[in-house]
Write an enzyme that holds these catalytic residues in place. Structure first.
Site, PDB file in Angstrom:
ATOM      1  N   GLU A 163     -22.192   0.195  11.722  1.00 52.67           N
ATOM      2  CA  GLU A 163     -23.688   0.562  11.513  1.00 52.67           C
ATOM      3  C   GLU A 163     -23.812   1.983  11.267  1.00 52.67           C
ATOM      4  O   GLU A 163     -24.897   2.288  10.803  1.00 52.67           O
ATOM      5  CB  GLU A 163     -24.106   0.376  13.091  1.00 52.67           C
ATOM      6  CG  GLU A 163     -23.623  -0.862  13.745  1.00 52.67           C
ATOM      7  CD  GLU A 163     -24.453  -0.995  15.125  1.00 52.67           C
ATOM      8  OE1 GLU A 163     -25.438  -0.403  15.572  1.00 52.67           O
ATOM      9  OE2 GLU A 163     -24.008  -1.813  15.826  1.00 52.67           O
ATOM     10  N   ASP A 184     -24.912 -11.426  22.290  1.00 50.40           N
ATOM     11  CA  ASP A 184     -23.851 -10.509  22.000  1.00 50.40           C
ATOM     12  C   ASP A 184     -24.153  -9.576  23.090  1.00 50.40           C
ATOM     13  O   ASP A 184     -25.391  -8.932  23.650  1.00 50.40           O
ATOM     14  CB  ASP A 184     -23.899  -9.658  20.593  1.00 50.40           C
ATOM     15  CG  ASP A 184     -24.875  -9.141  20.403  1.00 50.40           C
ATOM     16  OD1 ASP A 184     -24.876  -7.701  20.287  1.00 50.40           O
ATOM     17  OD2 ASP A 184     -25.812  -9.621  19.749  1.00 50.40           O
TER      18      ASP A 184
END
Length: 287
Positions: free
Chosen positions: A183, A92
């Protein structure tokens, strides 16, 4: 009758002491400072070999510790990859990796081919990733299965964040479903409010792309806040700890390291494992 004689008292005036000259005071001050500077330089010169050895040793120690940490990280990465042979391996990326030479992006550890890549497209309600378009095209030209993700900011309007992603990302047949990256916890709002915002983003994205999004988060965040209330979604979990050696059955993807070295990419790179082989990975792509 005697005349009384009065004596007048005489006032004695003392002359003021002469102050030390301003010039001499300054000279004395700078002389003392100069003396200590010369003393310091003299001591440093006398022990120069020892000081150079000490500084060299500290520099060597720092480089050694960094190299040792890198070596340990590389060993773990290799061990994890060894235990997941047959699984699809991918990366990623975002603008933090800078400009990528996609012609060199081929495999990990010169053995494990890169089958997929998730690319950051947007962040919050107003931030487009500076390298998204170039990376999106680069992955396509290398025939790597690609997906796009959005970095969610809890304290910003969820629907505006969804609209930015929709405006930026045009998914095609063979691309992976969109990903919501969550997150952080909100500031000044409740967890219930956060979850409402997440659901709004997910539903808006699903309505537009006609596919259920994937949720990316850390393992603790998943266990504490999302696992129960978002059980209808598939998860991509980040966990870099040494005790975690294999992907869990209920994880779709596992981001197991953030410190891999990949040819064509500057700096450290995240590496992920899909919970299946490349054929199964293609099965979940856009139709």
């Amino acid at each position: 009758m005697r005349q009384k004689i009065t004596r007048s008292k005489t006032t004695i005036r003392r002359k003021p002491r002469k102050k030390a000259s301003f010039f001499w005071g300054k000279l004395r001050k700078y002389s003392i400072i100069g003396f200590f500077i010369l003393l310091f330089l003299g001591v440093g010169y006398h022990y120069r070999d020892g000081l150079l050895y000490y500084l060299g040793f500290k520099s060597y120690k720092l480089k050694y510790e960094q190299a040792e940490a890198k070596r340990i990280s590389d060993i773990r990465n290799y061990q994890v990859l060894e235990k997941h042979k047959g699984k699809a391996i991918g990366l990623d990326l975002s603008e933090y990796q800078g400009k990528i030479d996609w012609d060199l992006v081929e495999n990990i550890e010169n053995e494990y081919p890169i089958e997929f890549v998730f690319i950051r497209a947007t962040a919050g309600k107003d931030r487009e990733d500076g390298q998204f378009e170039e990376n999106w095209l680069g992955a396509k030209e290398r025939k790597i299965i690609r997906g796009a993700y959005h970095y969610y900011r809890p304290n910003e309007n969820s629907l505006e964040q969804a609209q930015l992603f929709i405006k930026t990302v045009h998914l095609k047949k063979g691309d992976l479903p969109p990903v919501l990256d969550i997150e952080k916890l909100p500031k000044g709002q409740s967890l219930d409010s956060l979850k409402i915002g997440l659901r709004r983003w997910l539903k808006a994205i699903e309505a537009h792309y006609k596919v259920k999004p994937i949720i990316y988060t850390g393992e603790k965040y998943y266990d504490d806040f999302l696992k129960k209330d978002f059980s209808g979604y598939l998860f991509w979990i980040a966990n870099y700890n040494f005790y975690r050696e294999k992907i869990k059955d209920d994880w779709l993807f596992w981001q197991f390291t953030e410190k891999a070295t990949i040819s064509g990419i500057n700096g450290n790179v995240d590496v992920n494992i899909y919970n299946g082989d490349v054929g199964q990975l293609r099965f979940i792509t856009m139709e």
